[in-house]
Design a protein around this motif. Structure first.
Motif, PDB file in Angstrom:
ATOM      1  N   GLN A  72      27.360 112.472 -45.802  1.00  0.00           N
ATOM      2  CA  GLN A  72      27.001 111.745 -46.647  1.00  0.00           C
ATOM      3  C   GLN A  72      25.658 112.394 -47.425  1.00  0.00           C
ATOM      4  O   GLN A  72      25.107 113.316 -47.082  1.00  0.00           O
ATOM      5  CB  GLN A  72      26.389 110.506 -46.004  1.00  0.00           C
ATOM      6  CG  GLN A  72      27.578 109.910 -45.716  1.00  0.00           C
ATOM      7  CD  GLN A  72      26.863 108.241 -44.924  1.00  0.00           C
ATOM      8  OE1 GLN A  72      25.704 107.942 -44.532  1.00  0.00           O
ATOM      9  NE2 GLN A  72      27.630 107.013 -45.185  1.00  0.00           N
ATOM     10  N   PHE A  73      25.177 111.840 -48.590  1.00  0.00           N
ATOM     11  CA  PHE A  73      24.073 112.252 -49.294  1.00  0.00           C
ATOM     12  C   PHE A  73      22.911 112.318 -48.358  1.00  0.00           C
ATOM     13  O   PHE A  73      22.480 111.537 -47.789  1.00  0.00           O
ATOM     14  CB  PHE A  73      23.774 111.479 -50.498  1.00  0.00           C
ATOM     15  CG  PHE A  73      22.623 111.765 -51.169  1.00  0.00           C
ATOM     16  CD1 PHE A  73      21.421 111.245 -50.810  1.00  0.00           C
ATOM     17  CD2 PHE A  73      22.494 112.620 -52.137  1.00  0.00           C
ATOM     18  CE1 PHE A  73      20.396 111.489 -51.734  1.00  0.00           C
ATOM     19  CE2 PHE A  73      21.646 112.992 -52.874  1.00  0.00           C
ATOM     20  CZ  PHE A  73      20.442 112.368 -52.814  1.00  0.00           C
ATOM     21  N   GLY A  74      22.225 113.547 -48.434  1.00  0.00           N
ATOM     22  CA  GLY A  74      20.899 113.753 -47.534  1.00  0.00           C
ATOM     23  C   GLY A  74      21.451 114.458 -46.104  1.00  0.00           C
ATOM     24  O   GLY A  74      20.312 114.490 -45.148  1.00  0.00           O
ATOM     25  N   GLY A  75      22.724 114.446 -45.779  1.00  0.00           N
ATOM     26  CA  GLY A  75      22.841 114.986 -44.205  1.00  0.00           C
ATOM     27  C   GLY A  75      22.980 116.349 -44.375  1.00  0.00           C
ATOM     28  O   GLY A  75      22.455 117.153 -45.194  1.00  0.00           O
ATOM     29  N   SER A  76      23.220 116.752 -43.329  1.00  0.00           N
ATOM     30  CA  SER A  76      23.218 118.291 -42.986  1.00  0.00           C
ATOM     31  C   SER A  76      24.769 119.006 -42.450  1.00  0.00           C
ATOM     32  O   SER A  76      25.579 117.890 -41.811  1.00  0.00           O
ATOM     33  CB  SER A  76      22.311 118.331 -41.822  1.00  0.00           C
ATOM     34  OG  SER A  76      21.006 118.245 -42.315  1.00  0.00           O
ATOM     35  N   LEU A  77      25.042 119.982 -42.628  1.00  0.00           N
ATOM     36  CA  LEU A  77      26.293 120.626 -42.204  1.00  0.00           C
ATOM     37  C   LEU A  77      25.531 122.258 -41.919  1.00  0.00           C
ATOM     38  O   LEU A  77      24.901 122.687 -42.541  1.00  0.00           O
ATOM     39  CB  LEU A  77      27.368 120.876 -43.231  1.00  0.00           C
ATOM     40  CG  LEU A  77      28.261 119.476 -43.426  1.00  0.00           C
ATOM     41  CD1 LEU A  77      29.239 119.649 -44.461  1.00  0.00           C
ATOM     42  CD2 LEU A  77      28.987 119.253 -41.967  1.00  0.00           C
ATOM     43  N   ARG A  78      26.559 122.787 -40.739  1.00  0.00           N
ATOM     44  CA  ARG A  78      26.253 124.151 -40.669  1.00  0.00           C
ATOM     45  C   ARG A  78      27.611 124.789 -40.677  1.00  0.00           C
ATOM     46  O   ARG A  78      28.532 124.637 -40.100  1.00  0.00           O
ATOM     47  CB  ARG A  78      25.627 124.274 -39.268  1.00  0.00           C
ATOM     48  CG  ARG A  78      25.181 125.755 -38.806  1.00  0.00           C
ATOM     49  CD  ARG A  78      25.046 126.001 -37.543  1.00  0.00           C
ATOM     50  NE  ARG A  78      24.316 127.063 -36.984  1.00  0.00           N
ATOM     51  CZ  ARG A  78      24.380 127.626 -35.760  1.00  0.00           C
ATOM     52  NH1 ARG A  78      25.238 127.165 -34.967  1.00  0.00           N
ATOM     53  NH2 ARG A  78      23.610 128.759 -35.421  1.00  0.00           N
ATOM     54  N   LEU A  79      27.744 125.849 -41.344  1.00  0.00           N
ATOM     55  CA  LEU A  79      28.884 126.785 -41.756  1.00  0.00           C
ATOM     56  C   LEU A  79      28.712 128.018 -40.818  1.00  0.00           C
ATOM     57  O   LEU A  79      27.312 128.372 -40.821  1.00  0.00           O
ATOM     58  CB  LEU A  79      28.918 126.919 -43.218  1.00  0.00           C
ATOM     59  CG  LEU A  79      29.237 125.952 -44.222  1.00  0.00           C
ATOM     60  CD1 LEU A  79      29.416 126.457 -45.487  1.00  0.00           C
ATOM     61  CD2 LEU A  79      30.236 125.073 -43.877  1.00  0.00           C
ATOM     62  N   SER A  80      29.787 128.339 -40.423  1.00  0.00           N
ATOM     63  CA  SER A  80      30.082 129.774 -39.551  1.00  0.00           C
ATOM     64  C   SER A  80      30.986 130.495 -39.989  1.00  0.00           C
ATOM     65  O   SER A  80      32.118 130.021 -40.600  1.00  0.00           O
ATOM     66  CB  SER A  80      30.113 129.565 -38.063  1.00  0.00           C
ATOM     67  OG  SER A  80      29.011 128.479 -37.491  1.00  0.00           O
ATOM     68  N   CYS A  81      30.464 131.819 -39.992  1.00  0.00           N
ATOM     69  CA  CYS A  81      31.491 132.827 -40.367  1.00  0.00           C
ATOM     70  C   CYS A  81      31.521 134.116 -39.465  1.00  0.00           C
ATOM     71  O   CYS A  81      30.760 134.875 -39.164  1.00  0.00           O
ATOM     72  CB  CYS A  81      31.297 133.409 -41.681  1.00  0.00           C
ATOM     73  SG  CYS A  81      32.497 134.779 -42.435  1.00  0.00           S
ATOM     74  N   ALA A  82      32.437 134.102 -38.631  1.00  0.00           N
ATOM     75  CA  ALA A  82      32.759 135.453 -37.564  1.00  0.00           C
ATOM     76  C   ALA A  82      33.437 136.358 -38.323  1.00  0.00           C
ATOM     77  O   ALA A  82      34.705 136.231 -38.903  1.00  0.00           O
ATOM     78  CB  ALA A  82      33.538 134.829 -36.427  1.00  0.00           C
ATOM     79  N   ALA A  83      33.162 137.707 -38.274  1.00  0.00           N
ATOM     80  CA  ALA A  83      33.629 138.782 -38.651  1.00  0.00           C
ATOM     81  C   ALA A  83      34.458 139.582 -37.701  1.00  0.00           C
ATOM     82  O   ALA A  83      33.733 139.606 -36.526  1.00  0.00           O
ATOM     83  CB  ALA A  83      32.600 139.819 -39.570  1.00  0.00           C
TER      84      ALA A  83
END
Length: 120
Positions: free
Chosen positions: A13-24
């Protein structure tokens, strides 16, 4: 060759948070800069944030103060913490990696992309 696998996208939702991860994985020693790009439908990919192995970072003006890029060189993983998300952050986010030591440089390797959707 370097393989990049992203995770962490989704609906928020608007104002929320997410965390993206990228493994090499693969030829890790050839990699210095890692970053995140996003792509809107019908548009070119644009840099969101990049970070070098030494920790030098660069952000797009539109995300400064809201997004934070970080990196774990032991795990060969780059993260993008996204706070105060807005509907205009809705896009497909791509992980990128390359040999450059500049945090704004686009590398040659790309992940498969992960969708981030922010509802208003």
């Amino acid at each position: 060759q370097v393989q990049l696998v992203e995770s962490g996208g989704g609906l928020v939702q608007f104002g929320g948070s997410l965390r993206l991860s990228c493994a090499a994985s693969g030829s890790i020693s050839s990699i210095d800069v890692m970053g995140w790009y996003r792509q809107y439908p019908g548009k070119q990919r644009e840099l969101v944030a990049g970070i070098t192995r030494r920790g030098n970072s660069h952000y797009a003006d539109s995300v400064k103060g809201r997004f934070t890029i970080s990196r774990d060189n032991v795990k060969n993983t780059v993260y993008l913490q996204m706070n105060s998300l807005k509907p205009e952050d809705t896009a497909v986010y791509y992980c990128n990696a390359g040999a450059s030591t500049s945090p704004w440089y686009t590398g040659r390797y790309w992940g498969q992309g992960t969708q981030v959707t922010v509802s208003s």
